[in-house]
Structure formats: structure tokens, C-alpha cells
Scaffold this active site. Structure first.
Site, mmCIF file in Angstrom:
data_model
loop_
_atom_site.group_PDB
_atom_site.id
_atom_site.type_symbol
_atom_site.label_atom_id
_atom_site.label_comp_id
_atom_site.label_asym_id
_atom_site.label_seq_id
_atom_site.Cartn_x
_atom_site.Cartn_y
_atom_site.Cartn_z
ATOM 1 N N CYS A 267 25.348 52.067 -23.071
ATOM 2 C CA CYS A 267 25.568 50.084 -22.633
ATOM 3 C C CYS A 267 26.037 50.359 -21.817
ATOM 4 O O CYS A 267 25.917 49.745 -20.706
ATOM 5 C CB CYS A 267 26.624 50.732 -24.182
ATOM 6 S SG CYS A 267 26.764 48.590 -24.679
ATOM 7 N N HIS B 74 23.368 52.659 -27.979
ATOM 8 C CA HIS B 74 24.987 53.372 -28.245
ATOM 9 C C HIS B 74 23.831 54.785 -28.376
ATOM 10 O O HIS B 74 24.076 54.873 -29.965
ATOM 11 C CB HIS B 74 25.490 53.072 -28.999
ATOM 12 C CG HIS B 74 26.223 51.723 -28.544
ATOM 13 N ND1 HIS B 74 27.179 52.270 -27.637
ATOM 14 C CD2 HIS B 74 26.187 50.789 -28.801
ATOM 15 C CE1 HIS B 74 27.824 50.825 -27.375
ATOM 16 N NE2 HIS B 74 27.108 50.084 -27.363
ATOM 17 N N GLU C 128 25.515 57.489 -29.088
ATOM 18 C CA GLU C 128 26.404 58.009 -30.716
ATOM 19 C C GLU C 128 26.612 57.491 -31.472
ATOM 20 O O GLU C 128 27.285 57.728 -32.876
ATOM 21 C CB GLU C 128 27.818 57.721 -29.916
ATOM 22 C CG GLU C 128 28.845 56.407 -29.846
ATOM 23 C CD GLU C 128 28.011 56.052 -28.781
ATOM 24 O OE1 GLU C 128 27.348 55.901 -28.107
ATOM 25 O OE2 GLU C 128 28.303 54.664 -28.423
#
Lengths: 263, 202
Positions: free
Chosen positions: B79, B182, B184
Site C-alpha cells: 500500500c 493490502h 494482509e
């Protein structure tokens, strides 16, 4: 294409997920972490955790569950409730939350929104708004302290004006909870959401009133919201998330698929 | 083979989320802002959320700019971490802010053609290049994006995103790689990208 989001909301009181009807008579639904994990597995696009007692009790709440959630789920989540300062927000974001949502504290101190924006960036600043339709005046009015029936009160803000103000201050997303509809499962407040949508240039999340899969289709296709939040229909198993997303796809609503074969 | 993967402590808020995502893949990671520690890692993650100006200021204060520029092992920016990898960013109150210059490109505000900003939510990729980082990733999978600024598509783009305009969703040059979304927080598809990064051979 950007998908519309299905967002289960977990109201948290004393570390348990609870659900009330129109903010009253809370019953315990279950433990936070297993429920969060179950929703993430089922294909929820995002989760919201509201600590419904925090603002109205004026106390510091144990938020250690935030990092336990961040460890187990692989979708974004937002934490709301009692965030009154940059320090409060920073602690929650450091524990792994992706966004923080402010409601009553932002009404008491609108500059909090600007400070959160400047410190952490617009992307993590969500403003929750509890809006009640007053049939006598014909106005939508913003309410505060809605976590506690005895302290719930109208503010000086009409909803559309507060929506404009919070965007000006730096909100990255707005969750509009239509209080008249909350918990009664009669459908989202399409007229109000459509009217706010026209004034809202940041993502808008509908909250309050989901009772059937058709209600989700209506709010996405008629009010063009970015996400739809719901609690009881998911907690009580009235609506199954994979079935809901399949149904919405058939209605032409863009939905994420979660490819289970991928890893 | 056990690897030493270090997340650069940029002072930004998504470090815990990135660390947990690797731990879900049963990969241990460390968090550090010590240049020597970062330099001897097998792989490096550069996380980031917030504004480019604040994040670059933090990297300067920690004396990390040159050490990061000298890394030769695989580095993944996430990001804002990806945006810091290019030459400069327009996300600043006073004009352009110089970034790390690891990958050619500039960060500009998205011209979303009347669409809402930030670009927030789940979106797909297109024009996905053959690259080990993107093994098993196709145009059907969704990734979680939250950003108002982006890097223009160029020959360093490995996959495009589209929101009113095309933008670079994944970029790479040599050992430096970055994802605008993102991973994650991108479900199984995001985990796949992180797993691919872990499995990259130096």
C-alpha cells in the site's frame, strides 16, 4: 469492478457479542473471536465491532480482543466505541484494526475527525451516524449515546448537515444507521439512504433494517450504497452469507468471491 | 528452509496486521528499524498506511532511506509502502515529496471519473504479468484496496487495477516489488501473494 460489501456487525458488551432490538434488551450471541472467524470464513467482506457501552459509560474499555481478532481474520475490520482521542485510536490501530469509527465523541468534538484524518489518514476514519426520522417535524435527526437507552438524546444536527460536515472534516467513510429500522428487519431505509447518497462523496454503508436477502438487493440497487451492514439476520442464521452473495450476484450486484482453492 | 523476514518498522499502523498475516502462513517475521538488522534479512517488507509525507519523514528520522535503497534481497512494499518505493509522491501539503526511488514512477491523486474516493473495498486485477509473485493469481480474485493516490501504469506494472482510471496495482523492478492493495487483509488471494513472496528464491 469494485464489489459491494457485506458487513456483519458485532455489537460488543463486556467482551461478548450481543444483539438488542432498537438498542434495547440485549441478549448474548456468543464469543467475539470465534464469531469473527466464522464470518470471515463464510465470505464476509469486512467486519465492524461496536463496543456499545463505551461512549455512554465514559469508561476505558478493555480492547485486548482487537489484537486477537487481527490475528485470526484475513479481511478488514473496524472498531467503534469510546474512541475519544488520537491516543485511543492509535492503540486500536496498533492492535491491528484497519479502521476506527467515531460517533458520539465526534458529535461532542467534531475536530476529532480532522485530527484523526491528519494523524492516521482518511482511509481509516469512519464516522458512524445514528439517524432518527421524527414524524412530527418530518426531519431526520442525529442522535447520540444510543448505546444506553437512558442517555440517548437528539443532537442539534439534522442528518444531511452532519453528513456534509464530517466529509468536510476528513471522514473516509460514513455508516448511516437508520434508527427507526434498527433490529425490526423490515428493510433498509431506502429513501433516507438515497437522499444521503446524493450528498456523500465518500463510501456510504447502510445500517439498520436488514431482514431478507431482497432487502440487500434493494439497498444496493436503489440507494447505491457501497456496503450493507447487518447483525441479527447473520447472528441468528436467518441469512447465510454465501447464499446471500450468490443471490446478489444473480441480481447483478458485484460481489467478491473468495477462492478457497487459492492457497 | 527457514528464512529471516523483517518488517520495516515505519511507524505506521498496519505493522501488526502484516505480521499476523505471515504468522497465519506459519512464517515467523521480525519487526525492526535497525538498518543493520534489515540489511541482513533474507527478505524485507515495507508496510505503510497514512500519508506519504508522514511516512517519508519517519524513514528519514530513523535513518532508513539509504539503507533501504541499498537492499539487494527481495523487498515487498504494501500500500503506502509500495508508493514510497517510486520516485516521488504528490500526496503532500507542499508540493511533491521525494520517495525512495527504487522503482520508476510517480504517485498522483486518482482521477476517479466522478467515482467516490477513497477507492475503498474489494476489486479485481487485470493484465496480470507472468511473475513468481503472482503465481496462481487471476482476474477472478478480489483484493482489498484503500487509497486515494496511485502510481500510473508503466513497464514496471505487473498487474493493473481499475477505478475510473487504470492504475498500477502491483509493480516490480528487480528485487523491489510492491502491491497497492493490502494482501494482509485480502483473504485467501492476498495470502497467496504473501506465500509467493515467501517462496521467492533469492
Amino acid at each position: 469492478m469494485l464489489a459491494k460489501r457485506i458487513i456483519p456487525c458485532l455489537d460488543v458488551r463486556d467482551g461478548k457479542v450481543v444483539k438488542g432490538v432498537q438498542f434495547r434488551n440485549h441478549e448474548i450471541v456468543g464469543d467475539i473471536v470465534p464469531l469473527a472467524q466464522r464470518y470471515a470464513e463464510a465470505g464476509a467482506d469486512e467486519l465492524v465491532f461496536y463496543d456499545i457501552t463505551a461512549s455512554s459509560d465514559a469508561r476505558v474499555v478493555d480492547k485486548s480482543w482487537v489484537s486477537r481478532i487481527a490475528q485470526v481474520i484475513d479481511i478488514p475490520f473496524c472498531v467503534a466505541g469510546g474512541i475519544k482521542s488520537i491516543e485511543d485510536a492509535g492503540r486500536i490501530l496498533e492492535m491491528g484494526a484497519d479502521k476506527i469509527s467515531v460517533n458520539s465523541p465526534a458529535l461532542a468534538n467534531p475536530d476529532l475527525i480532522r485530527a484523526l484524518h491528519d494523524t492516521f489518514g482518511q482511509q481509516c476514519v469512519v464516522v458512524g451516524i445514528d439517524s432518527f426520522f421524527d414524524a412530527q417535524t418530518g426531519q431526520y435527526q442525529v442522535y447520540q449515546f444510543t448505546g444506553d437507552e437512558k442517555r440517548t438524546q437528539a443532537t442539534r444536527w439534522q442528518t444531511q448537515d452532519w453528513v456534509a460536515e464530517v466529509q468536510q472534516l476528513g471522514a473516509g467513510e460514513i455508516v448511516l444507521n437508520c434508527m427507526n429500522q434498527d433490529g425490526v428487519r423490515q428493510g433498509y431505509d431506502i429513501p433516507q439512504l438515497s437522499s444521503i447518497r446524493a450528498r456523500c462523496n465518500v463510501p456510504l454503508i447502510a445500517s439498520g433494517g436488514a431482514g431478507s436477502m431482497a432487502h440487500f438487493a434493494d439497498v444496493f440497487t436503489q440507494a447505491d450504497v457501497d456496503g450493507a451492514l447487518a447483525a441479527s439476520v447473520f447472528h441468528k442464521g436467518v441469512i447465510d452469507i454465501p447464499a446471500l452473495k450468490q443471490y446478489l450476484r444473480q441480481q447483478g450486484v458485484a460481489m467478491r468471491n473468495d477462492d478457497r482453492e487459492c492457497v | 528452509m527457514k528464512q529471516d523476514i523483517v518488517i520495516v518498522n515505519t511507524g505506521c499502523a498496519n505493522i501488526a496486521s502484516v505480521r499476523y498475516a505471515f504468522e497465519r502462513l506459519a512464517v515467523a517475521v521480525s519487526v525492526s528499524d535497525d538498518p543493520a538488522r534489515i540489511n541482513r534479512a533474507d527478505k524485507v517488507i515495507l508496510p505503510g498506511v497514512g500519508s506519504a509525507q508522514a511516512a517519508m519523514t519517519s524513514l528519514h528520522q530513523k535513518g532508513l532511506v539509504e539503507p533501504l535503497q541499498q537492499l539487494t534481497q527481495p523487498v515487498l512494499g504494501v500500500c503506502l509502502g509500495m508508493q514510497m518505493m517510486v520516485d516521488a509522491s504528490a500526496e503532500s501539503r507542499d508540493g511533491d515529496i521525494p520517495c525512495l526511488g527504487l522503482i520508476p514512477g510517480r504517485v498522483e491523486r486518482l482521477q476517479a471519473e466522478g467515482l467516490r474516493l477513497p477507492h475503498m473495498g474489494w476489486n479485481t486485477l487485470s493484465d496480470i504479468a507472468e511473475h513468481p509473485l503472482l503465481h496462481g493469481i487471476d482476474e477472478q480474485q478480489y483484493f482489498y484496496f484503500v487509497h486515494s493516490f496511485g502510481v500510473a501504469v508503466s513497464d514496471t506494472t505487473l498487474a493493473r487495477g481499475n477505478y475510473g482510471q487504470p492504475f498500477a496495482a502491483v509493480i516490480a523492478k528487480g528485487n523491489f516489488m510492491g502491491a497497492q492493495f493490502h494482501p494482509e487483509r485480502s483473504g485467501r488471494a492476498g495470502a497467496r501473494l504473501l506465500k509467493n513472496f515467501v517462496e521467492l528464491v533469492n
